[in-house]
Each structure stands twice: as C-alpha cells, then as structure tokens.
Design an enzyme around this catalytic site. Structure first.
Site, mmCIF file in Angstrom:
data_model
loop_
_atom_site.group_PDB
_atom_site.id
_atom_site.type_symbol
_atom_site.label_atom_id
_atom_site.label_comp_id
_atom_site.label_asym_id
_atom_site.label_seq_id
_atom_site.Cartn_x
_atom_site.Cartn_y
_atom_site.Cartn_z
ATOM 1 N N GLU A 40 -7.110 1.249 -27.516
ATOM 2 C CA GLU A 40 -6.396 2.443 -28.005
ATOM 3 C C GLU A 40 -5.360 2.922 -26.986
ATOM 4 O O GLU A 40 -4.279 3.378 -27.355
ATOM 5 C CB GLU A 40 -7.411 3.547 -28.347
ATOM 6 C CG GLU A 40 -8.218 3.200 -29.603
ATOM 7 C CD GLU A 40 -9.348 4.174 -29.887
ATOM 8 O OE1 GLU A 40 -10.175 4.402 -28.982
ATOM 9 O OE2 GLU A 40 -9.399 4.714 -31.008
ATOM 10 N N GLU A 80 -16.317 -0.363 -31.550
ATOM 11 C CA GLU A 80 -17.093 0.885 -31.659
ATOM 12 C C GLU A 80 -18.167 0.816 -32.733
ATOM 13 O O GLU A 80 -19.246 1.395 -32.588
ATOM 14 C CB GLU A 80 -16.155 2.071 -31.948
ATOM 15 C CG GLU A 80 -15.319 2.523 -30.757
ATOM 16 C CD GLU A 80 -14.004 1.769 -30.601
ATOM 17 O OE1 GLU A 80 -13.866 0.670 -31.195
ATOM 18 O OE2 GLU A 80 -13.117 2.273 -29.892
ATOM 19 N N GLY A 136 -11.617 2.272 -26.685
ATOM 20 C CA GLY A 136 -10.639 3.182 -26.090
ATOM 21 C C GLY A 136 -9.615 2.443 -25.231
ATOM 22 O O GLY A 136 -8.476 2.891 -25.085
ATOM 23 N N ALA A 189 -14.192 3.708 -23.841
ATOM 24 C CA ALA A 189 -14.690 4.983 -23.322
ATOM 25 C C ALA A 189 -15.926 4.698 -22.477
ATOM 26 O O ALA A 189 -16.575 3.667 -22.653
ATOM 27 C CB ALA A 189 -15.052 5.891 -24.489
HETATM 28 C C1 3H9 Z 1 -15.042 3.895 -27.308
HETATM 29 O O1 3H9 Z 1 -14.227 3.335 -26.653
HETATM 30 C C2 3H9 Z 1 -14.774 5.137 -28.120
HETATM 31 C C3 3H9 Z 1 -13.311 5.411 -28.296
HETATM 32 O O2 3H9 Z 1 -12.809 4.763 -29.442
HETATM 33 C C4 3H9 Z 1 -13.077 6.880 -28.552
HETATM 34 C C5 3H9 Z 1 -13.282 7.818 -27.457
HETATM 35 C C6 3H9 Z 1 -12.841 9.216 -27.782
HETATM 36 N N1 3H9 Z 1 -19.169 2.333 -20.730
HETATM 37 O O3 3H9 Z 1 -21.889 -6.200 -20.744
HETATM 38 P P1 3H9 Z 1 -21.910 -6.367 -19.281
HETATM 39 C C7 3H9 Z 1 -21.569 -1.519 -18.343
HETATM 40 S S1 3H9 Z 1 -16.652 3.364 -27.337
HETATM 41 C C8 3H9 Z 1 -20.068 2.365 -19.746
HETATM 42 O O4 3H9 Z 1 -23.184 -6.808 -18.644
HETATM 43 P P2 3H9 Z 1 -20.036 -8.512 -19.534
HETATM 44 C C9 3H9 Z 1 -22.801 -2.267 -18.829
HETATM 45 O O5 3H9 Z 1 -23.783 -1.360 -19.267
HETATM 46 C C10 3H9 Z 1 -16.673 1.967 -26.258
HETATM 47 N N2 3H9 Z 1 -20.639 1.256 -19.227
HETATM 48 O O6 3H9 Z 1 -20.741 -7.317 -18.774
HETATM 49 C C11 3H9 Z 1 -23.190 -3.014 -17.573
HETATM 50 O O7 3H9 Z 1 -23.831 -2.089 -16.709
HETATM 51 P P3 3H9 Z 1 -25.005 -2.567 -15.743
HETATM 52 C C12 3H9 Z 1 -16.092 0.758 -26.870
HETATM 53 C C13 3H9 Z 1 -20.268 0.082 -19.734
HETATM 54 O O8 3H9 Z 1 -19.036 -9.069 -18.608
HETATM 55 C C14 3H9 Z 1 -21.841 -3.369 -16.944
HETATM 56 O O9 3H9 Z 1 -20.900 -2.452 -17.513
HETATM 57 N N3 3H9 Z 1 -16.257 -0.358 -25.988
HETATM 58 C C15 3H9 Z 1 -19.342 -0.017 -20.773
HETATM 59 O O10 3H9 Z 1 -21.068 -9.421 -20.138
HETATM 60 C C16 3H9 Z 1 -21.400 -4.779 -17.246
HETATM 61 O O11 3H9 Z 1 -21.453 -4.979 -18.654
HETATM 62 C C17 3H9 Z 1 -17.311 -1.185 -26.062
HETATM 63 O O12 3H9 Z 1 -18.152 -1.053 -26.912
HETATM 64 C C18 3H9 Z 1 -18.777 1.163 -21.281
HETATM 65 N N4 3H9 Z 1 -17.865 1.140 -22.264
HETATM 66 O O13 3H9 Z 1 -19.287 -7.852 -20.769
HETATM 67 C C19 3H9 Z 1 -17.380 -2.277 -25.038
HETATM 68 N N5 3H9 Z 1 -19.179 -1.330 -21.080
HETATM 69 O O14 3H9 Z 1 -24.399 -3.629 -14.869
HETATM 70 C C20 3H9 Z 1 -18.769 -2.417 -24.502
HETATM 71 C C21 3H9 Z 1 -19.977 -1.998 -20.248
HETATM 72 O O15 3H9 Z 1 -25.446 -1.340 -15.070
HETATM 73 N N6 3H9 Z 1 -18.867 -3.398 -23.452
HETATM 74 N N7 3H9 Z 1 -20.648 -1.177 -19.429
HETATM 75 O O16 3H9 Z 1 -26.042 -3.140 -16.683
HETATM 76 C C22 3H9 Z 1 -18.902 -4.718 -23.661
HETATM 77 O O17 3H9 Z 1 -18.774 -5.202 -24.770
HETATM 78 C C23 3H9 Z 1 -19.139 -5.609 -22.479
HETATM 79 O O18 3H9 Z 1 -19.736 -4.824 -21.476
HETATM 80 C C24 3H9 Z 1 -17.870 -6.265 -21.898
HETATM 81 C C25 3H9 Z 1 -18.239 -6.983 -20.560
HETATM 82 C C26 3H9 Z 1 -17.334 -7.314 -22.889
HETATM 83 C C27 3H9 Z 1 -16.813 -5.258 -21.593
#
Ligand code: 3H9
Length: 700
Positions: free
Chosen positions: A105, A125, A102, A63
């Site tokens: 999902e 999450e 998500g 998400a």
């Molecule tokens: C969810 O999914 C809830 C659902 O179950 C239910 C819904 C109803 N959203 O980490 P990075 C940004 S909860 C918005 O440096 P990497 C991050 O802030 C979500 N922004 O890159 C950064 O921005 P900036 C569950 C996001 O290659 C840029 O992307 N998912 C999101 O080292 C690059 O990120 C997670 O918890 C997001 N979801 O790692 C995954 N994710 O450049 C969270 C990232 O402005 N994300 N950004 O600073 C991660 O674990 C890592 O970002 C990922 C990439 C592994 C994807």
C-alpha cells in the site's frame, strides 16, 4: 538502536531507507520516520525526486501485526500515504524481497514503482482475517482492474515481479535495487513525467462500473474455499466500493470494513494462528544454530499410501528418494499410485508434464533394503505393528550410514520402543505425516527420550524444505493430534446410541467449520484401519467403561466406508455423497437396546460440546505433561492436521475465547453424567479457577 528510517541524498535524489528488522514492519517509528522523510524531501531544495526502499532482506512486510489491538499511535498509515501521494516531487518505490499488505500500500501511494526480478508483491491481509486497510482495495483496482484486484486481494497470494510488471503494478524491473531505483527517479525527472496519482485514475474501473455482475459470480466461486470466513467477503465489498464510489468515499468504506474485520473474533484467531505457526518452530533446547545433517538423498520404507505420499514430498522438493518394498507387486502398485497422483495434477493444469517427469525421475523403487546405505534420512512407513517396525529398524541400523536420521511414520506407536531396536536411539525420531502425505501440510515430529538435538534440527529443516508446517510432540500414545482425537470419536459414537444420527453429528461439526464430521471422515479414511487397531488392543480395553460396538459391527458386515460402498453411510456407485442408511440406524438402535440406553432427541449444542470439549480436556493434559510445548502448538496441529477452522484459532484458542470457566463447568457436568472419561484435566480446573486461559500457561 539506529533510526528505523534513514534519509540521505544521492545526487538530487533523496533515498529513504526503512530499516526495521526482521521484516521492516510499519511500526509507529517507521510511520513517523517515513512521514518526516517525505516532508523533508519535499522541502529540500536540492532534491528533485525521492526513492523509498527497504534495508536488509526485504521491502516492507506490512503493518506491524503486534500493534493491532493496542491504542493507535499517530501518525496513522493513511496520513503517511497521503503525504507520499501529495508530494510535489516524484516518489518512487524500489522493491526487493516482499512488499506485502501495508508495504504494498505504501508503494501504491508512490507515483512509480520498480522492482528487482526476485521481488514479490501482495495483499495477504485476508489470511489474517483482515482486508487491506490503507487504500489497497481502492488503489489496486485502479491499477489492474477490479477483477484482477479481487483475485489478488481475496486469495492473499503474492505475485512475482514479472507478473506485477505485466499487470502494471510495477513500472519497470531493475537489476540493482538502489542504483536502479535512483536511475529510474532521475529518468522521471529528466523526462518530466507526470506525478502518477493512482487515486486520481479511474479508467481501469470502467468495465466493472458498466457490468457489476462478476462480483456475484466471484462470491459464488469462492463459496467452498471461503466457507465460514468473514474477511474474503469483506474484501469483495471493499473492492465493490472502489467501483461504486469516488476515491475518498471508497477509502472511508474500506476503513469501516477494515475495522469490522479487526474487531472480529476471526481476525484475532487468524493472527493467533500466524504467530502460533512461527512459535512452534522454536524449541527451547534446540537453538537455531544446532548442527543439521544436509539431506541430499532420502529413502522411504514401504510403498503403501503413506510411503508413496512421503516419497512425493521429497521428489517435489528436488530430493532423490529410494522407495523400498518387500515384494515387486506392492512396489509396482505403490509407484503406479504416485504416477497417477502426479498425472491428476497435470490434468488439472497445476503441474507441467516436464515437472512431473522430473519428479518421477527422482523416485527409484527397489526390493533391496541395502539401497538405503547412501540415504541421509530414512523414513519408515510400513504396517502399523510394533514387531514389524522393530524388525525394520534393526535392519536399518545395520545398513544406514552413520549420521543418517532414522524416522518412523508411526501415528500411535511408542517411538522409544522402536528406537530400542537400534544401537543409535539418538538418530531416531517420529515423523508423523498426515494422509494424504503429499497434500496435508502438517508434520508432527515426535521426540523420543533419547532423540538427539541434531536429529530434531535435521527433521525440522527437512520439514521446512518440503513445505510442511511442523510441531514437536512428546512420545505418548497418539502424540498430540491422535491422542486428542480419541475422545472426539468416542463421544460421537456414544451420541448415536443416545439418539443422534450420523448425519446430525456430521452436520453440527461441518457447520462449526471442520471440512467433515467424524462419520463422513471415517468413511473416507476407511473403517477397517481403526477396526484392526481396536482388535490389536482389545486385551487392554477396560471392561468397566462404556464401549460402543457399532463401528465394529459395521466392519463385521464388510462396511469399510467409501471403498466398499458402505460404512456409516451408503454410497451410490461412482458418487462420494454420503446417503443416510436405515441399516446403520438398526445397528445403532440394537446397540442402544443392549446397553439399556433410552434414545432421546439431542440438541446441536450438546453434540458440539460432547465432540469438541474432549479435545480441550485432553489438550490440557497434553500441555501439562509437556507432550506439547505450548497450547498454540496444539492449535497448529489441529488447524493443519485436522482441518480445525483457522478462523477459530484452534481448539485451545477457541477454549480461551469461550472462557475456561464455562468450558470447565460443562466438562464437570459431563463427568457427572457420563463418568470417568470426562474426568476434568487438573490444568483445566486450575486455570478456570484462577480465571486464566491456556494463553497464560507457561510450563514451569
Ligand atoms: C496490514 O498490512 C494491514 C494494512 O493493510 C492496513 C493497516 C492500517 N508484523 O515469517 P517469518 C515477524 S496487515 C509483525 O518467520 P519469513 C514474524 O512473526 C499485515 N511481525 O519470516 C517473525 O517473528 P519471530 C500484512 C511480523 O522470511 C519474523 O517477523 N502483512 C510481521 O519466513 C520473521 O517472520 C502480512 O500479513 C508483521 N507484519 O517470511 C505479512 N511479519 O522471528 C506477514 C512477520 O519473532 N508476514 N513478522 O518469530 C509474512 O508473510 C512473512 O513473515 C514474510 C517473511 C513473507 C514477510
């Protein structure tokens, strides 16, 4: 901007591509695009199957976290997933990069999933203080069983494609993302495979339905690690609902639990921590494209506890490292400790013997400082004394190659003065590791007045390679972390003289969520270190300010903490459990008598504020002086360097949640009662008066 979801046909397969950089988060436009595309594919007569994949470097990372807290914009993710699962034509998810939260999902609502070998899938999450809220807690257990699902959901850790295949999360590994996904979809159609709806299959839940006991066992198994956290327990409840309830009712329960988490202060704090960590790596005058020195080899000066731990960081990242000592005996001792640390990890089954051997093979010991000649970075980790450090840096300056980074692991000393011992202060930077250096995630980079941008960028790149979370601090006594800690420790000791006991203070801090209180921590770290520093700085101490002699007196009795079997507590042989000691109580009472302090009973609330508000007050000064670039950098420092509970978001975020007005009022009251050390920081007063928080502060 091009549409975040595109639809095109490849033969009879509709390829739906999510392209929403940087991580294809499920923002409202992506949800809309996915829904429209799936409806279009279902009604397109020329289409027999659909493939959903991610454009760019990854599948969908979940998400869009930035949308949380804003009014929900339709369509919701549930609506999109319902449409995917209900599609009359097979929908295949083709995964590369990461399918997280998500994102995973979405794939679980598809009828089939394929992945390239490097892909990873997970439901992280819980790390944001949430639980999978779009069916993840209901569908994953229906694929891999409740027990395996619990492990994935409660840890939040992703699994690699091969493991996902073994578990049954993906149906096939494909070499090429798009071609493999389309070929798989064609195969499903050709073989008339059924539309596998995860929501409709219950067989994998049978073991947990007949024996629900493992849930309690699981709760017990995470008790230590998850202490204070809400989300892990909500995750367990949600998986339990999958076992107990039919799918749609389970989904409703999941949604309720998700909402509870989302509305909790904990998820706000953990989401803050997620963004704070990423924000900390953005240095306004050191842009990402700043040139860096490639680190191919490294050297560490000093084979003590810190030096050895730092060397392990390099070896763990595959970087050859030379450890330099002045005496063979010290070198042998240091390297033996490194070997022992690795062996302990092997014993716990977390490292293979082959990996241990490989890592040890990357560490070379020497008594010859000339051996640093080849190193791209040299980290000095010698005795914490200015004269010693300056001598080392003068010698390093003479031998290190041009362009090498010269780093000091000092935790308190002036980086500029250390740099002045060289002819290249631009190459000098502080790299303050936390003990044990091979375990603790934080690295405080300390920028001297002349530190070059390239030096900062190189140190930051190194931090990333060795898996550290880093924060840039300005140069001052104690930098960010230890400077703030000073007031915390001071007040903890004053509280003893005023009537508290070490165990009471430690309990309050532990219950707040830190791993240990100040006295248990001191005993673990060794009280002699602080004693030595205090003696070194005795001439600087202001005689007109209150000073507690208790710690010094304990040291004078040879009580250095756990290593001598006694410190603030006493310890039974071979046991690390602190036991309250009447001898310590005597020293405290004596000190109180000498200072004319009437001891009283002190409430937990006062203990908490007296210990933790100095962090906030000093944090405000650090922020205003520009020692930290942002309040959130201070939070990152405390979460990763000092075990401040992540679910409280760090001291500055916590202060904002309390309201700065209320914090400031207490600081003013403590100032009245206890004098100068409690002088309210001007920034705290200003923000409190303006009704603002640290989050609103941007340095002019
Ligand atoms: C969810 O999914 C809830 C659902 O179950 C239910 C819904 C109803 N959203 O980490 P990075 C940004 S909860 C918005 O440096 P990497 C991050 O802030 C979500 N922004 O890159 C950064 O921005 P900036 C569950 C996001 O290659 C840029 O992307 N998912 C999101 O080292 C690059 O990120 C997670 O918890 C997001 N979801 O790692 C995954 N994710 O450049 C969270 C990232 O402005 N994300 N950004 O600073 C991660 O674990 C890592 O970002 C990922 C990439 C592994 C994807």
């Amino acid at each position: 901007m091009s549409a975040p979801v595109s639809y095109e046909r490849q033969g009879s397969v509709a390829v739906i591509t999510v392209d929403n950089p940087p991580v294809n988060a499920l923002s409202v436009d992506v949800r809309k695009g996915l829904l429209e595309s799936v409806i279009r594919g279902a009604s397109d007569a020329a289409v027999t199957a659909m493939v959903i994949l991610g454009g760019g470097r990854t599948f969908i990372a979940g998400a869009d976290i930035r949308e949380f807290g804003k009014p929900p914009a339709p369509p919701g993710l549930h609506e999109v997933l319902d449409a995917i699962e209900a599609s009359p034509k097979p929908v295949v998810a083709a995964i590369h990069g990461t399918a997280l939260g998500g994102g995973l999902e979405v794939t679980l609502a598809c009828h089939y999933r394929v992945a390239v070998p490097s892909a990873q899938v997970g439901l992280p999450e819980v790390k944001l203080g949430l639980l999978p809220g779009a069916g993840g807690t209901q569908r994953l257990p229906r694929i891999i069983g409740a027990e395996a699902a619990l492990k994935m959901i409660v840890s939040g850790d992703p699994v690699r494609a091969d493991r996902a295949l073994a578990l049954g999360i993906v149906d096939e590994i494909v070499a090429d993302l798009r071609a493999g996904g389309v070929a798989f979809a064609e195969k499903v159609v050709a073989e008339r495979r059924p539309l596998k709806k995860v929501s409709a299959s219950d067989e994998k839940l049978a073991p947990a339905r007949s024996n629900p006991a493992p849930f309690d066992e699981f709760r017990r198994s995470i008790a230590h690690q998850a202490r204070g956290f809400l989300a892990p327990y909500k995750c367990i409840e949600a998986v339990q609902a999958a076992v107990r309830l039919p799918f749609t009712e389970g989904l409703t329960r999941e949604r309720e639990l998700f909402r509870e988490c989302l509305e909790s202060p904990q998820s706000r704090a953990q989401i803050h921590a997620f963004f704070a960590e990423r924000e900390a790596t953005k240095i306004p005058d050191v842009p990402r494209e700043t040139a860096v020195t490639a680190i191919k080899t490294a050297a560490v000066i000093g084979a003590g506890t810190m030096g050895g731990g730092i060397a392990m960081n390099f070896a763990n990242a595959g970087i050859p490292v030379t450890v330099v000592e002045t005496a063979q005996e010290a070198l042998d001792r240091g390297l033996a400790v490194v070997r022992k640390n690795y062996a302990a990890t092997v014993e716990k089954g977390r490292l293979s013997q082959a990996d241990m051997d490989r890592r040890l093979g990357l560490i070379t010991g020497t008594l010859d400082l000339g051996a640093v000649r080849e190193a791209d970075i040299v980290i000095e980790a010698v005795f914490e004394e200015m004269a010693v450090k300056k001598e080392v840096f003068a010698r390093l300056d003479a031998v290190a190659r041009p362009g090498a980074v010269l780093a000091t692991n000092t935790s308190t000393l002036d980086v500029d003065e250390i740099a002045s011992a060289t002819t290249r202060p631009g190459a000098v930077i502080g790299t303050h590791f936390f003990s044990p250096a091979n375990v603790m995630r934080l690295l405080e980079l300390v920028r001297g007045a002349k530190t070059a941008r390239e030096t900062i960028a190189t140190a930051a790149e190194l931090a990333r390679r060795i898996g550290k979370v880093w924060v840039l601090a300005g140069n001052c006594d104690g930098f960010i972390g230890n400077r703030m800690l000073h007031g915390y420790l001071r007040e903890a000791e004053f509280l003893l003289e005023e009537g508290a006991t070490p165990q009471q203070v430690d309990r309050v801090i532990y219950d707040f969520g830190l791993p240990m209180g100040p006295f248990a921590m001191g005993d673990l770290a060794g009280l002699d270190v602080g004693w030595r520093i205090r003696k070194g700085k005795a001439h600087l101490r202001r005689k007109d300010l209150r000073h507690s002699p208790v710690a010094d007196r304990l040291c004078e009795q040879g009580r250095f903490g756990q290593k001598t079997g006694a410190g603030w507590y006493r310890y039974e042989k071979g046991n690390r459990t602190p036991v309250p000691d009447p001898e310590v109580e005597k020293v405290i009472e004596q000190s109180a008598r000498e200072q004319g302090i009437t001891r009283r009973s002190i409430g937990d609330d006062e203990i908490l504020k007296r210990c933790l508000y100095p962090l906030i007050n000093e944090g405000a000064r650090i922020l205003e002086e520009g020692i930290a670039l942002r309040a959130s950098d201070i939070d990152v420092t405390y979460i990763y360097g000092y075990g401040f509970p992540r679910y409280r978001g760090g001291p500055m975020f916590w202060a904002d949640t309390l309201g700065l007005k209320s914090v400031c009022d207490d600081v003013v009251a403590f100032h009245t009662a206890h004098g100068e050390p409690w002088t309210p920081a001007p920034l705290l007063v200003r923000l409190a008066t303006e009704g603002k928080g640290f989050r609103d502060y941007a340095r002019p």
